[in-house]
Design a protein around this motif. Structure first.
Motif, PDB file in Angstrom:
ATOM      1  N   THR A   1       0.810  -1.219   0.000  1.00 48.11           N
ATOM      2  CA  THR A   1       0.000   0.000   0.000  1.00 48.11           C
ATOM      3  C   THR A   1       0.845   1.271   0.000  1.00 48.11           C
ATOM      4  O   THR A   1       0.299   2.375  -0.020  1.00 48.11           O
ATOM      5  CB  THR A   1      -0.905   0.020   1.254  1.00 48.11           C
ATOM      6  OG1 THR A   1      -0.072  -0.198   2.398  1.00 48.11           O
ATOM      7  CG2 THR A   1      -1.968  -1.063   1.188  1.00 48.11           C
TER       8      THR A   1
ATOM      9  N   SER B   1      -1.699  -1.326   8.025  1.00 49.50           N
ATOM     10  CA  SER B   1      -3.086  -1.143   8.486  1.00 49.50           C
ATOM     11  C   SER B   1      -4.022  -0.522   7.460  1.00 49.50           C
ATOM     12  O   SER B   1      -5.214  -0.380   7.734  1.00 49.50           O
ATOM     13  CB  SER B   1      -3.098  -0.282   9.761  1.00 49.50           C
ATOM     14  OG  SER B   1      -2.321   0.879   9.544  1.00 49.50           O
TER      15      SER B   1
ATOM     16  N   GLU C   1      16.558  -0.369   5.368  1.00 51.83           N
ATOM     17  CA  GLU C   1      16.821  -0.481   6.805  1.00 51.83           C
ATOM     18  C   GLU C   1      17.194  -1.921   7.178  1.00 51.83           C
ATOM     19  O   GLU C   1      17.940  -2.157   8.140  1.00 51.83           O
ATOM     20  CB  GLU C   1      15.603  -0.020   7.611  1.00 51.83           C
ATOM     21  CG  GLU C   1      15.266   1.477   7.452  1.00 51.83           C
ATOM     22  CD  GLU C   1      14.290   1.763   6.311  1.00 51.83           C
ATOM     23  OE1 GLU C   1      14.032   0.853   5.482  1.00 51.83           O
ATOM     24  OE2 GLU C   1      13.788   2.904   6.246  1.00 51.83           O
TER      25      GLU C   1
END
Ligand code: NDP
Ligand code: MG
Length: 385
Positions: free
Chosen positions: A10, A40, A127
């Protein structure tokens, strides 16, 4: 047939990846989305699931997962949840490639899960390599899995290395940096910059965290560490040059001082697609580069006084062990606080440096160690408020 598990579907990279997939399907390419994962944003995830009919979707947030389970009741799509769900999505049996585009160090464990399951990993989530580079590279090597860079600079280097006769042939890697929205400003001027100004990147439209990282130039520092792991190069053989136009995406200088560069209009569709179709090259939605319309390309040395994050990351890489994980965790927390309006822009490098100084260097790297160094650095940054 390429079977894809897409983590972070998303987000900025995730949605562009689905555009690339759509475009490949329209060309008759065989590519199937097996799993999608997000944190979410279930409204978008549901729309993506209905469009691409994956076998499963994973939602990190348990409450959001519950609501998606309800909305997808009329389908056969399984809904996984939590960190475990994200790792299950990464290791999904029928997938053969995982594109990891989640933001932050939460991407480390799913990357390891995918590699342990022998999947190739197309990696946008830098990361992961910054915090756990040695674990990731060792796991990939042991399992014979490939790591395909999605970050545009690393994809450029990867492309310039095709046909490289051997590691000894490479002298230096040259990463280009746009300089971000605050190029040319003084340190004093940066003290009062706002969240909105920091999010306004001149050439790329990206997620909030990486946009702030570009403004502090932490992004380029993280990319030095990412390049060091991906290409096995020491920090002192990775140069950074500010190139405002973002047309040259990075370069490789060979032993004979020939320099190979990869160019193109700034469009993530190119590196995303190359990672998915490597070694093939297929038509992409990216625009053609018309050099005469640009007329000139400019180059500047970085300004380490105004943007100390670059040097901080070099120092973290030299110290090694868990120091990069601490630096990354401190930065993630400091950027979150800046985005919430709780700290000023210049506090980001100050907090990252303070967290780096607290982290002991000579520790061997285990997953538990990385997770603890990350959590400690975040707690330290919060406590410094
Ligand atoms: P975004 O913030 O736009 O998207 C982040 C994605 O990660 C969203 O799908 C989000 O889901 C998901 N996510 C966040 N936390 C979790 C979690 N705990 N579990 C599962 N999914 C999670 O970020 P970008 O797309 O900009 O960046 C993604 C990564 O790619 C970063 O590491 C960035 O540095 C790197 N990158 C990005 C570039 C770009 O052009 N954007 C270029 C090069 C590298 P939700 O929407 O539900 O919150
Ligand atoms: Mg980049």
């Amino acid at each position: 047939m390429r079977r894809l598990s897409l983590l972070g579907s998303t987000g900025s990279i995730g949605t562009q990846t689905l555009d690339v997939v759509q475009n490949l399907l329209a060309q008759g390419e065989k590519i199937q989305v097996e799993v999608l994962a997000a944190h979410s944003n279930v409204a978008l995830l549901e729309a993506q699931a209905r469009q691409f009919s994956p076998k499963a979707v994973a939602v990190y947030d348990e409450v959001a997962a519950h609501s998606l389970r309800n909305s997808l009741r009329d389908t056969d799509i399984a809904v996984l949840s939590g960190k475990e769900g994200l790792c299950q999505a990464a290791a999904w049996e029928s997938a053969d490639i995982v594109l990891n585009a989640v933001v932050g160090m939460v991407g480390l464990e799913p990357t390891l899960a995918a590699l342990r399951a022998g999947k190739d990993v197309a990696l946008a989530n830098k990361e992961t390599l910054v915090a756990g580079g040695s674990l990731v590279m060792e796991t990939a090597q042991t399992r014979g899995a490939a790591i395909l860079p999605v970050d545009s600079e690393h994809s450029a280097i990867f492309q310039c290395l095709q046909g490289c006769p051997g590691k000894g042939a490479v002298d230096q890697l040259i990463l280009t940096a746009s300089g971000g929205p605050f190029f040319g400003r003084t340190r004093e001027e940066l003290a009062s910059v706002t969240r909105e100004e920091a999010l306004r990147h001149p050439n790329w439209s990206m997620g909030a965290k990486i946009s702030v990282d570009s403004a502090t130039m932490m992004n380029k520092g993280l990319e030095i560490m990412e390049a060091s792991w991906l290409f096995g190069m020491p920090e002192d053989r990775i140069q950074v040059v500010v190139h405002r136009e973002s047309i040259i995406h990075s370069m490789v200088q060979y032993a004979d001082h020939a320099v190979l560069a990869q160019l193109g209009v700034p469009d993530m569709a190119v590196p995303i697609q190359y990672a998915l179709t490597y070694p093939r090259r297929l038509p992409s939605p990216a625009k053609e580069l018309r050099l005469w319309e640009l007329q000139s390309l400019t180059f500047f040395p970085p300004d380490p006084k105004t943007f100390p994050c670059l040097e901080l990351c070099r120092e973290a890489l030299r110290r090694g062990g868990l120091v990069p994980a601490a630096v990354n965790g401190a930065n993630e927390q400091a950027v979150a606080l800046f985005l919430e309006g709780k700290i000023g822009f210049l506090q980001i490098p100050a907090l990252v440096e303070a967290a780096m100084e607290r982290q002991a260097c000579k520790e061997s790297v285990t997953l538990e160690g990385v997770l603890t160094a990350d959590l400690d650095a975040r707690a330290f940054v919060r406590s410094a408020l």
